[in-house]
Scaffold this motif. Sequence first.
Motif, PDB file in Angstrom:
ATOM      1  N   ARG A  72       0.828  -1.211   0.000  1.00  0.00           N
ATOM      2  CA  ARG A  72       0.000   0.000   0.000  1.00  0.00           C
ATOM      3  C   ARG A  72       0.863   1.262   0.000  1.00  0.00           C
ATOM      4  O   ARG A  72       0.381   2.332  -0.325  1.00  0.00           O
ATOM      5  CB  ARG A  72      -0.965  -0.025   1.195  1.00  0.00           C
ATOM      6  CG  ARG A  72      -2.037  -1.084   1.048  1.00  0.00           C
ATOM      7  CD  ARG A  72      -3.050  -1.034   2.187  1.00  0.00           C
ATOM      8  NE  ARG A  72      -2.443  -1.349   3.462  1.00  0.00           N
ATOM      9  CZ  ARG A  72      -2.221  -2.575   3.905  1.00  0.00           C
ATOM     10  NH1 ARG A  72      -2.532  -3.610   3.148  1.00  0.00           N
ATOM     11  NH2 ARG A  72      -1.682  -2.783   5.081  1.00  0.00           N
ATOM     12  N   THR A  73       2.110   1.139   0.374  1.00  0.00           N
ATOM     13  CA  THR A  73       3.063   2.229   0.148  1.00  0.00           C
ATOM     14  C   THR A  73       3.566   2.166  -1.283  1.00  0.00           C
ATOM     15  O   THR A  73       3.607   3.177  -1.996  1.00  0.00           O
ATOM     16  CB  THR A  73       4.250   2.123   1.129  1.00  0.00           C
ATOM     17  OG1 THR A  73       3.773   2.325   2.458  1.00  0.00           O
ATOM     18  CG2 THR A  73       5.314   3.161   0.829  1.00  0.00           C
ATOM     19  N   HIS A  76       0.752   3.239  -3.677  1.00  0.00           N
ATOM     20  CA  HIS A  76      -0.002   4.454  -3.364  1.00  0.00           C
ATOM     21  C   HIS A  76       0.818   5.735  -3.426  1.00  0.00           C
ATOM     22  O   HIS A  76       0.247   6.826  -3.419  1.00  0.00           O
ATOM     23  CB  HIS A  76      -0.641   4.349  -1.974  1.00  0.00           C
ATOM     24  CG  HIS A  76      -1.680   3.288  -1.867  1.00  0.00           C
ATOM     25  ND1 HIS A  76      -2.434   3.074  -0.720  1.00  0.00           N
ATOM     26  CD2 HIS A  76      -2.115   2.368  -2.760  1.00  0.00           C
ATOM     27  CE1 HIS A  76      -3.272   2.072  -0.916  1.00  0.00           C
ATOM     28  NE2 HIS A  76      -3.095   1.626  -2.139  1.00  0.00           N
ATOM     29  N   SER A 120       4.282   3.859   6.939  1.00  0.00           N
ATOM     30  CA  SER A 120       2.853   3.705   6.682  1.00  0.00           C
ATOM     31  C   SER A 120       2.356   2.397   7.286  1.00  0.00           C
ATOM     32  O   SER A 120       2.933   1.338   7.056  1.00  0.00           O
ATOM     33  CB  SER A 120       2.582   3.709   5.171  1.00  0.00           C
ATOM     34  OG  SER A 120       2.838   4.971   4.618  1.00  0.00           O
ATOM     35  N   SER A 122      -1.463   0.238   8.708  1.00  0.00           N
ATOM     36  CA  SER A 122      -2.915   0.200   8.897  1.00  0.00           C
ATOM     37  C   SER A 122      -3.186   0.385  10.380  1.00  0.00           C
ATOM     38  O   SER A 122      -2.421  -0.090  11.218  1.00  0.00           O
ATOM     39  CB  SER A 122      -3.475  -1.135   8.409  1.00  0.00           C
ATOM     40  OG  SER A 122      -4.823  -1.281   8.835  1.00  0.00           O
ATOM     41  N   GLU A 279      -2.992   4.406   7.061  1.00  0.00           N
ATOM     42  CA  GLU A 279      -3.414   4.400   5.658  1.00  0.00           C
ATOM     43  C   GLU A 279      -4.940   4.386   5.502  1.00  0.00           C
ATOM     44  O   GLU A 279      -5.659   3.912   6.386  1.00  0.00           O
ATOM     45  CB  GLU A 279      -2.853   3.158   4.959  1.00  0.00           C
ATOM     46  CG  GLU A 279      -1.349   3.014   5.075  1.00  0.00           C
ATOM     47  CD  GLU A 279      -0.892   1.582   4.908  1.00  0.00           C
ATOM     48  OE1 GLU A 279       0.255   1.396   4.453  1.00  0.00           O
ATOM     49  OE2 GLU A 279      -1.670   0.655   5.233  1.00  0.00           O
ATOM     50  N   TYR A 329      -4.198  10.380  -3.892  1.00  0.00           N
ATOM     51  CA  TYR A 329      -3.708  10.161  -2.532  1.00  0.00           C
ATOM     52  C   TYR A 329      -2.364  10.860  -2.324  1.00  0.00           C
ATOM     53  O   TYR A 329      -2.134  11.502  -1.285  1.00  0.00           O
ATOM     54  CB  TYR A 329      -3.576   8.667  -2.265  1.00  0.00           C
ATOM     55  CG  TYR A 329      -2.954   8.327  -0.931  1.00  0.00           C
ATOM     56  CD1 TYR A 329      -3.643   8.542   0.264  1.00  0.00           C
ATOM     57  CD2 TYR A 329      -1.673   7.783  -0.856  1.00  0.00           C
ATOM     58  CE1 TYR A 329      -3.078   8.230   1.496  1.00  0.00           C
ATOM     59  CE2 TYR A 329      -1.099   7.464   0.372  1.00  0.00           C
ATOM     60  CZ  TYR A 329      -1.810   7.692   1.539  1.00  0.00           C
ATOM     61  OH  TYR A 329      -1.246   7.389   2.750  1.00  0.00           O
TER      62      TYR A 329
END
Length: 347
Positions: A72-73, A76, A120, A122, A279, A329
């Motif tokens: 997700r890094t 994103h 980053s 969750s 995130e 984002y």
Amino acid sequence: MNLSILTSNRSKILFAFVLFILFTIFYTVALQQYIYYKTTTTFWYEDKISKSYHFEKRELYDLDYIFVGTSRTLYHISSDIFAQRSIQIYNFGIPFFTLYEHALYVKQAIAHRPKSIVTSLSITDLFKAPFVSDDLTLTDIRSIFKTQSYKAKSQSLLYYMKNITESLRERDANYLKRDIADYFERAYIYKGRVKTKDYSDFSSDCGIFEMKSISRKRQVARYTNGDSIIYGEGSMPTEEKKLYFTKELTTPDTDAINYINGLIDDIKRHDIVPIIIFEPIYHNNYSYDLKSIGEKLHTTNTIDLTNYKIKNTSWADEQHLNNSGRLEYSRHLLDILQHNRVVVRGH
């Protein structure tokens, strides 16, 4: 049985065992060297160690931000969006990256003296025991032993010893096999010409070197600067079509908090600003006390984007943004960082 025969048999078994160990070491080192020499300033495998080599070989010093995290890094963060405002970053994201693996990348990031290291996570990572990965390095193990409970230490050490050669051989051998297959699939000699794939149909902000399909409608591209992009949209359920029940997150996991604080403390000791990002979560249904969480962390530099709304068409799946979501984002995050909505100093 004759004693000399027994001794001879034992010697043969011992010799075979030593030979096996030496072969295993040689094979593992050879494959590691293959990954090292294949990874360049413009090519990297989607792998923790290869990405580490890519970062080192690019010799990036005095960056504004280094982003550390999972896929997700990786998917994103757009390095180009930051560069457009004269801010230089490196995207140190990699798929299947676990909390216990952050120490290696944080250590490498510290050595390159960025102004800030952005981790980053969750929000849910703080409320569950960290998962013990098969790909722990000695740096990861040291960080675990500094911050974790006895149970976490023993589990991690057992996994490390079990997988020290097995995971390396399996992982690196897969890359070797894939490279051979890719050679015949993507480039072959035909009438004196090498046929290569055309990526001109894909809008990108940096040099692309590989594209692969992950479904009929989605492709993943890897770029020379360390970024990756997912193109296409997933079949995302809307809030009307999917029921979400609120899940209350009450007590953070002690090992998770201690591990994150260990990273933060290491960063601050080198006069680098630590920043923690929570995130975005697709249709977030978690409730939690952000103030209480903040009091447990060793930095006030936290950015909570868990509830940041991103339209359905900007998601590639329920975990990852596609290219349009990535750009949106990155712009939003950059605005937050530039307008000092986060205090840029440790406490």
